[in-house]
Motif scaffolding. Structure first.
Motif, PDB file in Angstrom:
ATOM      1  N   THR A  18       0.846  -1.197   0.000  1.00 38.63           N
ATOM      2  CA  THR A  18       0.000   0.000   0.000  1.00 38.63           C
ATOM      3  C   THR A  18       0.879   1.243   0.000  1.00 38.63           C
ATOM      4  N   LEU A  19       1.888   1.259   0.871  1.00 38.12           N
ATOM      5  CA  LEU A  19       2.772   2.418   0.958  1.00 38.12           C
ATOM      6  C   LEU A  19       3.590   2.587  -0.320  1.00 38.12           C
ATOM      7  N   ARG A  20       3.986   1.472  -0.931  1.00 43.35           N
ATOM      8  CA  ARG A  20       4.747   1.564  -2.185  1.00 43.35           C
ATOM      9  C   ARG A  20       3.902   2.217  -3.273  1.00 43.35           C
ATOM     10  N   ALA A  21       2.627   1.822  -3.348  1.00 47.50           N
ATOM     11  CA  ALA A  21       1.738   2.406  -4.347  1.00 47.50           C
ATOM     12  C   ALA A  21       1.462   3.877  -4.044  1.00 47.50           C
ATOM     13  N   LEU A  22       1.267   4.199  -2.760  1.00 48.18           N
ATOM     14  CA  LEU A  22       1.028   5.590  -2.379  1.00 48.18           C
ATOM     15  C   LEU A  22       2.219   6.473  -2.721  1.00 48.18           C
ATOM     16  N   ALA A  23       3.434   5.982  -2.456  1.00 41.95           N
ATOM     17  CA  ALA A  23       4.635   6.761  -2.763  1.00 41.95           C
ATOM     18  C   ALA A  23       4.736   7.028  -4.259  1.00 41.95           C
ATOM     19  N   GLY A  24       4.419   6.020  -5.069  1.00 43.85           N
ATOM     20  CA  GLY A  24       4.469   6.205  -6.519  1.00 43.85           C
ATOM     21  C   GLY A  24       3.469   7.248  -7.000  1.00 43.85           C
ATOM     22  N   GLU A  25       2.252   7.203  -6.463  1.00 42.64           N
ATOM     23  CA  GLU A  25       1.238   8.172  -6.872  1.00 42.64           C
ATOM     24  C   GLU A  25       1.572   9.585  -6.385  1.00 42.64           C
ATOM     25  N   LEU A  26       2.117   9.691  -5.171  1.00 43.98           N
ATOM     26  CA  LEU A  26       2.509  11.004  -4.668  1.00 43.98           C
ATOM     27  C   LEU A  26       3.654  11.595  -5.484  1.00 43.98           C
ATOM     28  N   GLN A  27       4.610  10.762  -5.887  1.00 43.37           N
ATOM     29  CA  GLN A  27       5.717  11.230  -6.716  1.00 43.37           C
ATOM     30  C   GLN A  27       5.201  11.804  -8.032  1.00 43.37           C
ATOM     31  N   GLU A  28       4.279  11.096  -8.637  1.00 45.15           N
ATOM     32  CA  GLU A  28       3.724  11.556  -9.917  1.00 45.15           C
ATOM     33  C   GLU A  28       2.893  12.838  -9.739  1.00 45.15           C
ATOM     34  N   MET A  29       2.166  12.937  -8.623  1.00 45.59           N
ATOM     35  CA  MET A  29       1.253  14.064  -8.420  1.00 45.59           C
ATOM     36  C   MET A  29       1.957  15.309  -7.904  1.00 45.59           C
ATOM     37  N   LEU A  30       2.961  15.161  -7.025  1.00 44.97           N
ATOM     38  CA  LEU A  30       3.486  16.311  -6.291  1.00 44.97           C
ATOM     39  C   LEU A  30       4.899  16.724  -6.678  1.00 44.97           C
ATOM     40  N   HIS A  31       5.523  16.057  -7.630  1.00 42.01           N
ATOM     41  CA  HIS A  31       6.871  16.454  -8.043  1.00 42.01           C
ATOM     42  C   HIS A  31       6.849  17.913  -8.515  1.00 42.01           C
ATOM     43  N   GLY A  32       7.731  18.731  -7.937  1.00 46.15           N
ATOM     44  CA  GLY A  32       7.789  20.152  -8.314  1.00 46.15           C
ATOM     45  C   GLY A  32       6.980  21.064  -7.420  1.00 46.15           C
ATOM     46  N   TYR A  33       6.155  20.503  -6.530  1.00 48.91           N
ATOM     47  CA  TYR A  33       5.415  21.338  -5.573  1.00 48.91           C
ATOM     48  C   TYR A  33       6.369  21.812  -4.477  1.00 48.91           C
ATOM     49  N   HIS A  34       6.066  22.953  -3.858  1.00 46.66           N
ATOM     50  CA  HIS A  34       6.853  23.416  -2.719  1.00 46.66           C
ATOM     51  C   HIS A  34       5.968  23.481  -1.470  1.00 46.66           C
ATOM     52  N   ILE A  35       6.598  23.388  -0.323  1.00 44.29           N
ATOM     53  CA  ILE A  35       5.883  23.372   0.959  1.00 44.29           C
ATOM     54  C   ILE A  35       5.507  24.795   1.368  1.00 44.29           C
ATOM     55  N   THR A  36       4.253  25.003   1.737  1.00 45.29           N
ATOM     56  CA  THR A  36       3.824  26.308   2.251  1.00 45.29           C
ATOM     57  C   THR A  36       3.633  26.281   3.763  1.00 45.29           C
ATOM     58  N   GLU A  37       3.246  25.140   4.331  1.00 43.09           N
ATOM     59  CA  GLU A  37       3.168  25.029   5.793  1.00 43.09           C
ATOM     60  C   GLU A  37       3.105  23.554   6.192  1.00 43.09           C
ATOM     61  N   ILE A  38       3.614  23.300   7.373  1.00 37.75           N
ATOM     62  CA  ILE A  38       3.541  21.968   7.974  1.00 37.75           C
ATOM     63  C   ILE A  38       3.082  22.182   9.406  1.00 37.75           C
TER      64      ILE A  38
END
Length: 565
Positions: A18-38
């Motif tokens: 599950t985590l492997r699939a989530l990491a792959g989808e997050l990489q595809e979706m969020l590559h190039g995004y920057h953090i605004t708050e945590i």
């Protein structure tokens, strides 16, 4: 057939695949995004807000709650105005360069443009944590136990598998032969530790092998079938078909591919694992909210049931005093019937029971009053006792009805299994819950800022502490049908006897409340104080009057000795 309760949806949310699939989808979706708050606004949950020019904001939500781990993405979250704290501020503004899962463990890492990384250790246990690390893998900040981990090397991974034994049939069969006393499923999980119980059971089911049988009995073709189905299943995990299964209780679980072990359950496929994860989290949070509300209501109802039980016991004791009224009346008659044998000033006398068998009866007398007045006192006691008996009988009927109603509500709540059913109960029995001052959050009101006493009938008496507090009690806290008390002709505390609408109030409760009002007045040391009382709706405050000043209408007066219950 395995149940979802046995599977534990949180465990499948942190399954390695599950985590492997989530990491792959997050990489595809969020590559190039920057953090605004945590930030964190809930215990054990961390929220990342991300932005990229021309795109809507996204949020990653991670929970390391030991009871329910999860990771999913959604649109921008609305941050709470209170009780939230900023974390990992050194990577604010930096761009995501890469998101990946550890090759052998349940760890997802997000690498940023400043050479820092965030590592999510999602083991599904209390050991889970989130670390901000530098390029030397030194912990810069930790979500949990920061003082302990800050400045230390990143904790080592568990390395849950270190070879590809499952790919080689000979090695796989040999491994089974080395553990003949173990069950098939335990050896299968040892062969591929990241597999997990649910997926291991699925492979057994596809191979037609009983998971609980000894590995030593699964030799030959059975072991070959297991090897074949294991590799087919592992290959299918490279092409996720995320599916959420739900049982009749509302429990849900996420799997990366459809499973045969859950074919009897309601299933829904999702386009992405992120979508499926968000669905499971939403369902689980709704279920937990429902259970918390139901349990709170059950606790409040049990307290109310105990309150009614005590009031019933008191009313039953009073209702059992019938003989006392008859005895009082008999003594009054005996005084009058034997008055020729008695003299004024006597404290007691033994007189023949002329209405019975003639046996001598000892009667206590008040030497300061006449014999006729002594007889009248006993007749008055008989009358008062009968009045109390009548009131107790009425209270018993009301309390028994309430006891039955509470029992029925408790039974309904215990059998409620969904938020929809709970809403229906709350809507259908709204008046009953309101009458008991119970809401889905528990008691409607916290303990009020007044002196509080218990009187007959298990009723509450609230007493003001000063002039301003008197105003607060009378004008804001007291209900129209509550009984309001104050010592006549003397300064003192406003006193309120809390009663429910149409409730039968014991006369003794009224006397006790009046005694409390007299006690908290300037006439505390008097032997008899006049106390005025009426329903709160007949108390009004003149415009511009000083604090604590009110006017009464339709008042009654009672003379009482000051005292506390």
């Amino acid at each position: 057939m395995r149940t979802l309760a046995e599977s534990v949806s949180g465990a499948m949310m942190t399954n390695y695949f599950t985590l492997r699939a989530l990491a792959g989808e997050l990489q595809e979706m969020l590559h190039g995004y920057h953090i605004t708050e945590i930030y964190s606004q809930k215990k054990n949950e961390l929220i990342f807000t991300l932005r990229r020019s021309g795109n809507e904001d996204e949020s990653i939500i991670i929970s390391i709650d030991p009871a329910f781990h999860y990771l999913y993405a959604t649109g921008r979250m609305v941050r709470a105005r209170k009780n939230s704290v900023d974390l990992f501020t050194s990577i604010i503004g930096h761009v995501i360069e890469h998101i990946e899962v550890h090759p052998r463990d349940r760890i997802i890492t997000i690498a940023f443009s400043n050479s820092a990384s965030v590592a999510f250790y999602l083991f599904g246990t209390a050991a889970s944590n989130i670390y901000l690390i530098d390029k030397e893998r030194t912990v810069l900040e930790s979500f949990k136990r920061n003082a302990e981990f800050r400045g230390t090397p990143l904790p080592a991974d568990k390395g849950e598998t270190d070879d590809h034994r499952h790919k080689d049939k000979t090695s796989f069969i040999r491994f089974f032969g080395e553990h003949p006393e173990k069950t098939v499923i335990s050896v299968l999980k040892r062969s591929v530790p990241v597999l997990g119980t649910v997926y291991a059971e699925e492979i057994c089911a596809r191979a037609g092998v009983e998971p609980s049988q000894a590995a030593g009995t699964a030799a030959g073709s059975a072991c070959e079938h297991l090897h074949t189905e294991l590799n087919r299943f592992m290959a299918s995990l490279d092409h996720p078909r995320p599916t959420v299964y739900e049982d009749e209780k509302g429990d849900s679980v996420l799997t990366i591919v459809p499973l045969t072990v859950f074919t009897d359950l309601k299933a829904r496929e999702y386009p992405t694992v992120l979508d499926a994860a968000a669905s499971v989290v939403s369902r689980e949070q709704r279920r937990r909210k429902f259970e918390a509300e139901r349990d709170t209501l059950l606790a409040s109802l049990r307290r109310e049931a105990e309150h009614v039980r005590r009031a019933l016991a008191a009313a039953e004791t009073e209702a059992g005093q019938g003989e006392r009224a008859e005895e009082y009346e008999r003594r009054g008659k005996l005084i009058l019937g034997n008055i020729h044998l008695l003299k004024g000033g006597m404290t007691a006398a033994d007189v023949p029971d002329i209405y019975g068998d003639g046996t001598k009866v000892r009667i206590t007398l008040n030497p300061k009053t006449s014999l006729a007045q002594n007889a009248e006192r006993y007749f008055q006691l008989a009358k008062q006792t009968r009045t109390k008996l009548s009131e107790a009988a009425k209270r018993l009927r009301v309390l028994r009805h309430r006891e039955t109603a509470i029992g029925e509500l408790l039974e309904q709540l215990r059998n409620t299994s969904s938020g929809e059913e709970l809403e229906n109960i709350l809507r259908t029995h709204r008046k009953e819950f309101k009458a008991m001052n119970i809401s889905r959050g528990g008691r409607e009101e916290e303990l009020p800022p007044f002196r509080i006493f218990k009187v007959r009938g298990d009723l509450d008496v609230w007493v003001g502490k000063n002039s301003a507090n008197n105003d607060l009690l009378t004008m804001r806290y007291a209900k129209p049908h509550d009984l309001w008390f104050h010592a006549r002709g003397a300064s003192g505390s406003h006193t309120v006897l809390k009663v429910k609408k149409n409730e039968i109030v014991p006369k003794e409760a009224i006397r006790q409340a009046a005694a409390i009002a007299a006690y908290y007045s300037k006439m505390r040391n008097s032997s008899s104080v006049p106390v005025a009382y009426c329903e709160r709706k007949y108390v009004r405050k003149p415009r511009g009057a000083a604090p604590g000043t009110v006017i009464l209408e339709r008042e009654e007066l009672i003379f009482i000795q000051p005292g506390l219950p």
